[in-house]
Enzyme design. Structure first.
Site, PDB file in Angstrom:
ATOM      1  N   ARG A  27     -18.222  -2.468   9.575  1.00  0.00           N
ATOM      2  CA  ARG A  27     -16.888  -2.205  10.115  1.00  0.00           C
ATOM      3  C   ARG A  27     -16.836  -0.821  10.738  1.00  0.00           C
ATOM      4  NH1 ARG A  27     -12.723  -3.811   5.388  1.00  0.00           N
ATOM      5  NH2 ARG A  27     -11.753  -1.923   6.182  1.00  0.00           N
ATOM      6  N   ARG A  56       0.816  -1.203   0.000  1.00  0.00           N
ATOM      7  CA  ARG A  56       0.000   0.000   0.000  1.00  0.00           C
ATOM      8  C   ARG A  56       0.858   1.264   0.000  1.00  0.00           C
ATOM      9  NH1 ARG A  56      -5.001  -2.178   2.443  1.00  0.00           N
ATOM     10  NH2 ARG A  56      -6.602  -0.587   2.580  1.00  0.00           N
ATOM     11  N   ARG A  77      -9.710   7.610   4.626  1.00  0.00           N
ATOM     12  CA  ARG A  77      -9.064   6.482   3.940  1.00  0.00           C
ATOM     13  C   ARG A  77      -8.862   6.778   2.463  1.00  0.00           C
ATOM     14  NH1 ARG A  77     -13.177   2.232   5.401  1.00  0.00           N
ATOM     15  NH2 ARG A  77     -11.949   0.751   4.181  1.00  0.00           N
ATOM     16  N   ARG A 127     -21.576  -1.298   3.083  1.00  0.00           N
ATOM     17  CA  ARG A 127     -20.894  -2.591   3.215  1.00  0.00           C
ATOM     18  C   ARG A 127     -21.235  -3.252   4.541  1.00  0.00           C
ATOM     19  NH1 ARG A 127     -14.547  -3.267   2.134  1.00  0.00           N
ATOM     20  NH2 ARG A 127     -14.303  -1.691   3.762  1.00  0.00           N
TER      21      ARG A 127
HETATM   22  P1  ADP Z   1     -12.491  -3.661  -1.053  1.00  0.00           P
HETATM   23  O1  ADP Z   1     -12.003  -5.026  -0.633  1.00  0.00           O
HETATM   24  O2  ADP Z   1     -11.804  -3.161  -2.290  1.00  0.00           O
HETATM   25  O3  ADP Z   1     -12.471  -2.663   0.053  1.00  0.00           O
HETATM   26  P2  ADP Z   1     -15.148  -4.897  -1.130  1.00  0.00           P
HETATM   27  O4  ADP Z   1     -14.985  -6.117  -1.978  1.00  0.00           O
HETATM   28  O5  ADP Z   1     -15.231  -5.062   0.334  1.00  0.00           O
HETATM   29  O6  ADP Z   1     -14.010  -3.809  -1.505  1.00  0.00           O
HETATM   30  O7  ADP Z   1     -16.447  -4.113  -1.654  1.00  0.00           O
HETATM   31  C1  ADP Z   1     -16.898  -2.909  -1.028  1.00  0.00           C
HETATM   32  C2  ADP Z   1     -18.446  -2.882  -1.037  1.00  0.00           C
HETATM   33  O8  ADP Z   1     -18.924  -2.721  -2.373  1.00  0.00           O
HETATM   34  C3  ADP Z   1     -19.088  -4.180  -0.534  1.00  0.00           C
HETATM   35  O9  ADP Z   1     -20.247  -3.833   0.187  1.00  0.00           O
HETATM   36  C4  ADP Z   1     -19.420  -4.964  -1.802  1.00  0.00           C
HETATM   37  O10 ADP Z   1     -20.561  -5.799  -1.623  1.00  0.00           O
HETATM   38  C5  ADP Z   1     -19.722  -3.847  -2.802  1.00  0.00           C
HETATM   39  N1  ADP Z   1     -19.281  -4.149  -4.166  1.00  0.00           N
HETATM   40  C6  ADP Z   1     -18.169  -4.856  -4.555  1.00  0.00           C
HETATM   41  N2  ADP Z   1     -18.065  -4.893  -5.907  1.00  0.00           N
HETATM   42  C7  ADP Z   1     -19.123  -4.189  -6.400  1.00  0.00           C
HETATM   43  C8  ADP Z   1     -19.582  -3.856  -7.732  1.00  0.00           C
HETATM   44  N3  ADP Z   1     -18.888  -4.244  -8.824  1.00  0.00           N
HETATM   45  N4  ADP Z   1     -20.696  -3.110  -7.834  1.00  0.00           N
HETATM   46  C9  ADP Z   1     -21.374  -2.698  -6.732  1.00  0.00           C
HETATM   47  N5  ADP Z   1     -21.021  -2.978  -5.462  1.00  0.00           N
HETATM   48  C10 ADP Z   1     -19.893  -3.716  -5.284  1.00  0.00           C
HETATM   49  P1  ADP Z   2     -10.195  -1.687   2.384  1.00  0.00           P
HETATM   50  O1  ADP Z   2     -10.036  -2.872   1.491  1.00  0.00           O
HETATM   51  O2  ADP Z   2     -11.599  -1.397   2.723  1.00  0.00           O
HETATM   52  O3  ADP Z   2      -9.366  -0.527   1.983  1.00  0.00           O
HETATM   53  P2  ADP Z   2      -8.563  -3.111   4.296  1.00  0.00           P
HETATM   54  O4  ADP Z   2      -9.422  -4.111   4.938  1.00  0.00           O
HETATM   55  O5  ADP Z   2      -7.634  -3.559   3.222  1.00  0.00           O
HETATM   56  O6  ADP Z   2      -9.521  -1.968   3.785  1.00  0.00           O
HETATM   57  O7  ADP Z   2      -7.674  -2.342   5.377  1.00  0.00           O
HETATM   58  C1  ADP Z   2      -8.239  -1.826   6.561  1.00  0.00           C
HETATM   59  C2  ADP Z   2      -7.195  -1.049   7.330  1.00  0.00           C
HETATM   60  O8  ADP Z   2      -6.094  -1.907   7.682  1.00  0.00           O
HETATM   61  C3  ADP Z   2      -6.554   0.095   6.562  1.00  0.00           C
HETATM   62  O9  ADP Z   2      -7.315   1.278   6.646  1.00  0.00           O
HETATM   63  C4  ADP Z   2      -5.199   0.235   7.307  1.00  0.00           C
HETATM   64  O10 ADP Z   2      -5.346   0.893   8.547  1.00  0.00           O
HETATM   65  C5  ADP Z   2      -4.850  -1.214   7.603  1.00  0.00           C
HETATM   66  N1  ADP Z   2      -4.020  -1.827   6.531  1.00  0.00           N
HETATM   67  C6  ADP Z   2      -4.382  -2.844   5.709  1.00  0.00           C
HETATM   68  N2  ADP Z   2      -3.382  -3.160   4.869  1.00  0.00           N
HETATM   69  C7  ADP Z   2      -2.348  -2.327   5.172  1.00  0.00           C
HETATM   70  C8  ADP Z   2      -1.026  -2.129   4.660  1.00  0.00           C
HETATM   71  N3  ADP Z   2      -0.552  -2.878   3.633  1.00  0.00           N
HETATM   72  N4  ADP Z   2      -0.265  -1.157   5.200  1.00  0.00           N
HETATM   73  C9  ADP Z   2      -0.700  -0.406   6.221  1.00  0.00           C
HETATM   74  N5  ADP Z   2      -1.940  -0.523   6.745  1.00  0.00           N
HETATM   75  C10 ADP Z   2      -2.759  -1.468   6.238  1.00  0.00           C
END
Ligand code: ADP
Ligand code: ADP
Length: 220
Positions: free
Chosen positions: A159, A88, A170, A127
Site C-alpha cells: 500500500r 476512528r 498514521r 505488509r
Molecule cells: P490492520 O488491519 O490492523 O491494519 P493487518 O491485519 O493488515 O492490520 O496486519 C498488519 C500486518 O501485520 C500484515 O502484514 C499482517 O500479515 C501482519 N500481522 C497481523 N497479525 C499479526 C500477528 N499477530 N503477528 C505478526 N504479524 C501479524
Molecule cells: P489501517 O488498518 O492500516 O490503519 P485502514 O485501511 O483502516 O488502515 O485505513 C486507511 C486510511 O483510510 C486511513 O489512514 C484514513 O486515511 C482512511 N480511513 C479509514 N477509516 C477511516 C475513518 N473511520 N475515518 C477517517 N478516515 C478513515
C-alpha cells in the site's frame, strides 16, 4: 451481534476480521477497504478521500460518517455487523451510537487489539495486500508463492501509505484522534482488550472465545 474492531494501524484487525467473519457469519465493513475501492474507481468519495489517505491523515468525519451509516441501515447489516476502522474519532462514535439507537439496536462489544508502536512499524513495513484486500506479511505471514495471493493468484502489492514516513504519521494520528475511543468505550462497559503481539492464531482464539460469550449474553 454488532461488533467493532479498534486498534492502531497494523494491529491485525483485518487479519482477525477475516477469521471472525467466517466463525460468526457477520457482514464485514472495513472503511479502509471501502475508501481504497472508491479511490481505485475514481468515485466522488474516492476523490475526496485520496489526498488525506496518501498523507496518512483521517478523511474528514462528514465524508465518512454518511457512507458507513448508510451501509449499516442496509439489508446486509440488518442482523449484525463487524466494523473495522470505524469509528476512528469521538464524533464518529457519537454518530454511530445515535444511528444505532434510532434503529433500536446497540453495540455488543468493542474489540481492542493492542500492539506497541515499534511492532506497528515492523508489521506495516512488511505488509502486502491482494486486490481483494487479503493481507500477508513478508516474514510473519508469507504467501505460498512470493508476491502472489494464495486465494486468487493475483499480484500482491504494498500500500502507498505503508511507507515509513506515512506509518509514523498514521501512528501519531491514532494516538491523538482514535485512542480516546478506548476510554469512551471502557466507560460504557463495552471494551474488550486483546494482546495483539501474540501469534495470529492465539489472538484469534482469544477473540473468538470472547465473542462467543458476548453472543450468549446477547441471547439472554
Ligand atoms: P490492520 O488491519 O490492523 O491494519 P493487518 O491485519 O493488515 O492490520 O496486519 C498488519 C500486518 O501485520 C500484515 O502484514 C499482517 O500479515 C501482519 N500481522 C497481523 N497479525 C499479526 C500477528 N499477530 N503477528 C505478526 N504479524 C501479524
Ligand atoms: P489501517 O488498518 O492500516 O490503519 P485502514 O485501511 O483502516 O488502515 O485505513 C486507511 C486510511 O483510510 C486511513 O489512514 C484514513 O486515511 C482512511 N480511513 C479509514 N477509516 C477511516 C475513518 N473511520 N475515518 C477517517 N478516515 C478513515
Amino acid at each position: 451481534m454488532n461488533l467493532i474492531l479498534v486498534g492502531p494501524p497494523g494491529a491485525g484487525k483485518g487479519t482477525q476480521a477475516e477469521k471472525l467473519t467466517e466463525d460468526f457469519g457477520l457482514p464485514y465493513f472495513a472503511t479502509g477497504n471501502i475508501l481504497r475501492d472508491a479511490v481505485a474507481d475514481g468515485t466522488e468519495l474516492g476523490k475526496k478521500a485520496k489526498e488525506y489517505m496518501d498523507a496518512g491523515e483521517l478523511v474528514p468525519d462528514d465524508v465518512i460518517i454518511g457512507v458507513i451509516l448508510d451501509a449499516l441501515k442496509g439489508e446486509e447489516a440488518s442482523s449484525g455487523f463487524l466494523l473495522d476502522g470505524f469509528p476512528r474519532t469521538v464524533p464518529q462514535a457519537d454518530a454511530l451510537a445515535e444511528a444505532l439507537e434510532k434503529l433500536g439496536r446497540r453495540l455488543s462489544g468493542v474489540l481492542l487489539i493492542d500492539v506497541p508502536d515499534d511492532e506497528v512499524v515492523r508489521r506495516l513495513s512488511g505488509r502486502r495486500v491482494s486486490k481483494s484486500g487479503r493481507v500477508y506479511h513478508v516474514d510473519f505471514d508469507p504467501p505460498k508463492h512470493p508476491d502472489r495471493c494464495d486465494i486468487d493468484g493475483s499480484a500482491l502489492i504494498q500500500r502507498d501509505d505503508d511507507r515509513p514516513e506515512t506509518i509514523r504519521k498514521r501512528l501519531a494520528v491514532y494516538h491523538d484522534q482514535t485512542e480516546p475511543l478506548v476510554d469512551y468505550y471502557e466507560s460504557r462497559d463495552l471494551l474488550r482488550r486483546f494482546d495483539g503481539t501474540r501469534t495470529p492464531t492465539d489472538v484469534h482464539d482469544h477473540i473468538r472465545a470472547t465473542v462467543a460469550t458476548l453472543r450468549l449474553e446477547d441471547e439472554l
